[in-house]
Design a protein around this motif. Structure first.
Motif, short mmCIF file in Angstrom:
data_model
loop_
_atom_site.label_atom_id
_atom_site.label_comp_id
_atom_site.label_asym_id
_atom_site.label_seq_id
_atom_site.Cartn_x
_atom_site.Cartn_y
_atom_site.Cartn_z
N MET A 50 0.69 -1.09 -0.04
CA MET A 50 0.55 0.33 0.15
C MET A 50 0.94 1.16 -0.20
N SER A 51 0.54 2.25 -0.54
CA SER A 51 1.20 3.62 -0.43
C SER A 51 1.23 4.07 0.92
N THR A 52 2.19 5.44 0.89
CA THR A 52 1.92 6.50 1.23
C THR A 52 2.10 7.98 1.42
N ILE A 53 0.51 8.46 1.52
CA ILE A 53 -0.14 9.60 1.44
C ILE A 53 -0.43 10.45 2.15
N LEU A 54 -0.43 11.80 1.91
CA LEU A 54 -0.42 13.06 2.70
C LEU A 54 -1.37 13.77 2.44
N VAL A 55 -2.26 13.52 3.52
CA VAL A 55 -3.44 14.85 3.11
C VAL A 55 -3.30 16.41 3.29
N THR A 56 -3.19 17.04 2.84
CA THR A 56 -3.22 18.68 3.55
C THR A 56 -4.76 18.44 4.06
N GLY A 57 -4.53 18.87 5.41
CA GLY A 57 -5.69 20.08 5.84
C GLY A 57 -6.80 18.60 6.04
N ALA A 94 11.26 16.54 -2.86
CA ALA A 94 11.08 15.20 -2.64
C ALA A 94 11.27 14.51 -3.02
N GLY A 95 10.98 14.66 -4.82
CA GLY A 95 10.23 13.85 -6.10
C GLY A 95 9.20 13.14 -5.92
N VAL A 96 8.05 13.73 -5.42
CA VAL A 96 7.05 13.21 -4.97
C VAL A 96 6.20 13.22 -6.65
N PRO A 97 5.80 11.42 -6.70
CA PRO A 97 5.65 11.17 -7.82
C PRO A 97 3.70 11.51 -8.66
N HIS A 98 2.94 12.49 -7.58
CA HIS A 98 1.80 12.58 -7.54
C HIS A 98 1.29 13.52 -6.38
N LEU A 99 0.58 14.20 -7.36
CA LEU A 99 0.23 16.06 -6.10
C LEU A 99 -1.60 15.75 -7.06
N LEU A 100 -2.66 15.84 -6.54
CA LEU A 100 -3.77 15.86 -6.73
C LEU A 100 -4.30 17.21 -5.55
N TYR A 101 -5.24 17.84 -6.55
CA TYR A 101 -5.26 19.45 -5.91
C TYR A 101 -7.15 19.19 -6.07
N ASP A 148 9.18 20.18 4.61
CA ASP A 148 10.30 18.68 4.62
C ASP A 148 9.53 17.26 4.73
N ALA A 149 9.77 17.00 5.79
CA ALA A 149 9.18 16.12 6.92
C ALA A 149 8.15 15.12 6.10
N ALA A 150 7.64 16.52 6.25
CA ALA A 150 5.96 15.32 6.11
C ALA A 150 5.58 14.97 4.68
N VAL A 151 6.18 15.45 3.52
CA VAL A 151 6.62 15.17 1.89
C VAL A 151 7.62 13.69 2.12
N ALA A 152 8.51 13.73 2.44
CA ALA A 152 9.38 13.26 2.25
C ALA A 152 9.10 11.81 3.05
N GLY A 153 9.16 11.12 0.58
CA GLY A 153 8.76 10.00 0.79
C GLY A 153 7.48 9.23 0.43
N VAL A 154 6.88 10.11 0.39
CA VAL A 154 5.30 9.83 -0.21
C VAL A 154 5.14 9.63 -1.45
N ASP A 155 3.33 9.18 -1.76
CA ASP A 155 3.30 8.72 -2.83
C ASP A 155 3.02 10.16 -3.56
N GLY A 160 -6.65 0.79 3.93
CA GLY A 160 -4.86 0.49 4.31
C GLY A 160 -3.28 1.05 3.64
N HIS A 161 -3.72 1.86 3.55
CA HIS A 161 -3.27 3.17 3.03
C HIS A 161 -2.47 3.22 4.48
N GLU A 162 -0.86 4.11 4.44
CA GLU A 162 -0.41 4.79 5.39
C GLU A 162 -0.78 6.90 4.81
N VAL A 163 -1.14 6.69 5.67
CA VAL A 163 -1.90 8.01 5.86
C VAL A 163 -1.30 9.80 7.38
#
Length: 244
Positions: A1-8, A83-90, A50-57, A25-28
């Motif tokens: 499963m992927s690691t996903i950052l949710v802002t807000g 960080a080289g994040v592959p995908h930004l969803l807005y 920077d720490a928040a986005v590091a390593g997220v998919d 099942g994703h790490e959020v």
């Protein structure tokens, strides 16, 4: 499963997106000004971002405010690129390019930042959530006469359905600008107001008021509506029944 950052991720929409992603099942990681361990003010940026986005998919950008959205998005994009994040969803709003409200102009500028970021990106626009319409009517009904913008309709959508759509997009590949998402019905404001009054037991006469300005003209023209994408299922009356 992927690691996903949710802002807000503690807000009305972001909280639901976070719950659904975790259930899948994703790490959020939840980023907001007060949510530990990623308590970050996007408008300020800094090492916490920077720490928040590091390593997220994937980053799902739900954070928004009346002011500072462009600055916040610029910081987020810069950190994601680093960080080289592959995908930004807005998540944006239907009509940001047709209704010249200041907040809409800001959302459109953020769309441009995302699209020109060099990252893999997805943008989806939705119409207004049911709860925003209720908050507006709550405010308008505090006086004896309920004054409504004459000739304006709305197409409110169920926030949980928007959350479902964001989850679907977040776990997929970057898709660019995808189809808008609108509520099931285009409704006149008097129709919405009468439903609200019935649900709350309030009694108010309705009076339409013609307003000035380009934003009002844009709304009268339906620039914030998307009847061709009325994909939502939950109606305003169903929302009112749950809430009241």
């Amino acid at each position: 499963m992927s690691t996903i950052l949710v802002t807000g991720g503690t807000g009305t929409l972001g909280r639901l997106v976070t719950e659904r992603l975790r259930a899948g099942g994703h790490e959020v990681r939840v980023l907001s000004r007060h949510a530990q361990p990623y308590a970050v003010d996007l408008r300020a940026g800094g090492p916490g971002l920077d720490a928040a986005v590091a390593g997220v998919d994937t980053i799902v950008h739900c954070a928004s405010a009346p002011r500072g959205d462009e600055q916040a998005a610029a910081h987020l994009v810069a950190a994601a690129r680093k960080a080289g994040v592959p995908h930004l969803l807005y998540i944006s709003i239907v009509g940001v390019d047709a209704v010249p409200l200041g907040y809409y102009r800001s959302k459109l500028a953020v769309e441009k930042l995302v699209g020109e970021s060099g990252l893999g990106w997805t943008i989806v626009r939705a119409t207004q959530f049911h709860d925003l319409v209720v908050r507006l009517l709550d405010g308008l009904s505090k006086v004896p006469v309920l004054l409504l913008p004459a000739g304006v309709s709305d197409q409110p959508v169920e926030v949980s359905e928007v959350a479902d759509r964001l989850v679907e997009l977040a776990v997929g590949a970057p898709a660019g600008r995808v189809e808008d998402m609108g509520g099931p019905e285009v409704r006149t404001f008097p129709s919405l107001a009468r439903a609200y009054l019935r649900a709350t037991g309030k009694r108010r006469p309705l009076v339409g008021v013609r307003l000035a300005g380009k934003a009002y003209r844009g709304m009268r023209a339906g620039g914030h509506l998307t009847p061709e994408h009325a994909v939502g299922k939950g109606t305003f009356e169903e929302y009112l029944a749950r809430r009241f």
